[in-house]
Write an enzyme that holds these catalytic residues in place. Sequence first.
Site, PDB file in Angstrom:
ATOM      1  N   THR A  12      33.599  21.841   4.147  1.00 38.89           N
ATOM      2  CA  THR A  12      33.687  20.380   4.044  1.00 38.89           C
ATOM      3  C   THR A  12      35.072  19.999   3.517  1.00 38.89           C
ATOM      4  O   THR A  12      35.999  20.839   3.539  1.00 38.89           O
ATOM      5  CB  THR A  12      32.550  19.843   3.128  1.00 38.89           C
ATOM      6  OG1 THR A  12      32.531  18.414   3.209  1.00 38.89           O
ATOM      7  CG2 THR A  12      32.722  20.254   1.681  1.00 38.89           C
ATOM      8  N   ASN A  13      35.263  18.779   3.069  1.00 36.13           N
ATOM      9  CA  ASN A  13      36.556  18.368   2.511  1.00 36.13           C
ATOM     10  C   ASN A  13      36.324  17.395   1.360  1.00 36.13           C
ATOM     11  O   ASN A  13      35.182  17.055   1.033  1.00 36.13           O
ATOM     12  CB  ASN A  13      37.458  17.767   3.601  1.00 36.13           C
ATOM     13  CG  ASN A  13      36.811  16.557   4.234  1.00 36.13           C
ATOM     14  OD1 ASN A  13      36.551  15.575   3.575  1.00 36.13           O
ATOM     15  ND2 ASN A  13      36.536  16.647   5.538  1.00 36.13           N
ATOM     16  N   ALA A  14      37.418  16.939   0.760  1.00 35.96           N
ATOM     17  CA  ALA A  14      37.323  16.214  -0.520  1.00 35.96           C
ATOM     18  C   ALA A  14      37.103  14.710  -0.361  1.00 35.96           C
ATOM     19  O   ALA A  14      37.149  13.974  -1.341  1.00 35.96           O
ATOM     20  CB  ALA A  14      38.602  16.449  -1.327  1.00 35.96           C
ATOM     21  N   ALA A  73      36.627  11.471   7.137  1.00 36.16           N
ATOM     22  CA  ALA A  73      37.468  12.674   7.197  1.00 36.16           C
ATOM     23  C   ALA A  73      36.652  13.730   7.952  1.00 36.16           C
ATOM     24  O   ALA A  73      35.969  14.560   7.349  1.00 36.16           O
ATOM     25  CB  ALA A  73      37.805  13.138   5.784  1.00 36.16           C
TER      26      ALA A  73
END
Length: 419
Positions: free
Chosen positions: A211-213, A278
Amino acid sequence: MMSEKALQSKRIVLCVTGSIAAYKAVSLLRTLIEEGAEVSVVMTSSATQFVAPLTFEVLSGRPVLQRLFADVHPMPHLKVTEDADLILVAPATANCLAKCALGLADDLLGTLFVAARCPIVMAPAMDGDMWDYPALAAHVRTLRERGVVVLEPEDGPLASGLTGKGRLPAEHMILEAVRARLARQRDWAGQRVLVSAGPTREPIDAVRFITNASSGKMGYAMAEAAAQRGAEVVLVSGPTALPPPPNVTCVPVLTAEEMHQELESRFAWSTVLVMTAAVGDFRPRHPSSAKTKKHEWTGEPLELERTPDILQSLSQKRTHHVLVGFAAESEDLLANGRKKLHQKNLDLLVVNRITGPQSAFGNETNEVILLPRDGTPIQVERLPKRILADRILDTIREQCIGPPASRSQQPHEGIRRIQ
Ligand SMILES: Cc1cc2nc3c(=O)[nH]c(=O)nc-3n(C[C@H](O)[C@H](O)[C@H](O)COP(=O)(O)O)c2cc1C
């Protein structure tokens, strides 16, 4: 020729409540007047413990209204808001937020709040623990659901000597919110806005994922702002910790593929697509449906494949749509932004910087460059994401959609008058 001031002839009711930050309302009053506003001041009884009403009386040139009964007017709660353009509560105590959310009308402020039909902006100030109190969070949510703009307090040193979130927002932030709220009534009515937000999760196995932030805050702010300005809004969101914005249809998704499907199925319905999500660029090629045991891992690298490029794919299907993209860039912001703008055939690209302590990811504030189709960049100063969302909607309106239908066609957000 003198230029028109931002708040020229705007009638503002400034309500001051019993916070230690009440003294900051004095400077706020002066600035509102300098900006051309006609300001009437209302003080709660607690507020008068902090600043003498005389101070506001002299600076505003009007009597300060304090009591529901037997002040200057027989019905001050109706009189003071009858031709008001906006009510500004600054500072707003925890007590006042609770009272206004519940519609309690046991003093002048509570009663005028219930009676008022003009836009309302509230700037809370209190100790960090008070702001974190769950009942207060529920009250703030209720107020926002009803269209009241409740600003986020700022982080920093508090009167208690502790540091935390609870400081009155900076004066320029309050003024920006006032200007923004006055400029926008329901100028997005008739638009159908499809917003994507948050990160995606690409499974490695049953419990692990890539995943991402992204926190989703910018997308949720865009959805909330568009809904408050009258648009129908659908928010397709990856996993976030955020409550759904009021009056927005939320569609939760996990993977880029799911996000693609949900957006695609609603694209024809929408008039404006705002892609803040995102979306993960890669996913494991062979995710396992079971949990891979530690000893089963043989050390081979994880094989990845590209996820669908959602914006590119939707942009190829566009007909009447306005397409707005967000780009998270760490370097060459303008050059990379322009490339993306043209490659994806967008009407507007919002370029975020994602490096450094003030990175867009997870922060309450954001500083962006707006790149419209003609490529002329518009630098927007650092702003809370909710206020920035309104700025972005303004730019989309101005540059990509055009002026709203005539005022008479819009739902009335008028002012109740008394005889
Ligand atoms: C010295 C002092 C400072 C206070 N500061 C705050 C504050 O910053 N925010 C807040 O919500 N309450 C604060 N309070 C508590 C409020 O004054 C109290 O809840 C009061 O009932 C609020 O009334 P009002 O909302 O009608 O103005 C403070 C109280 C004292 C004694």
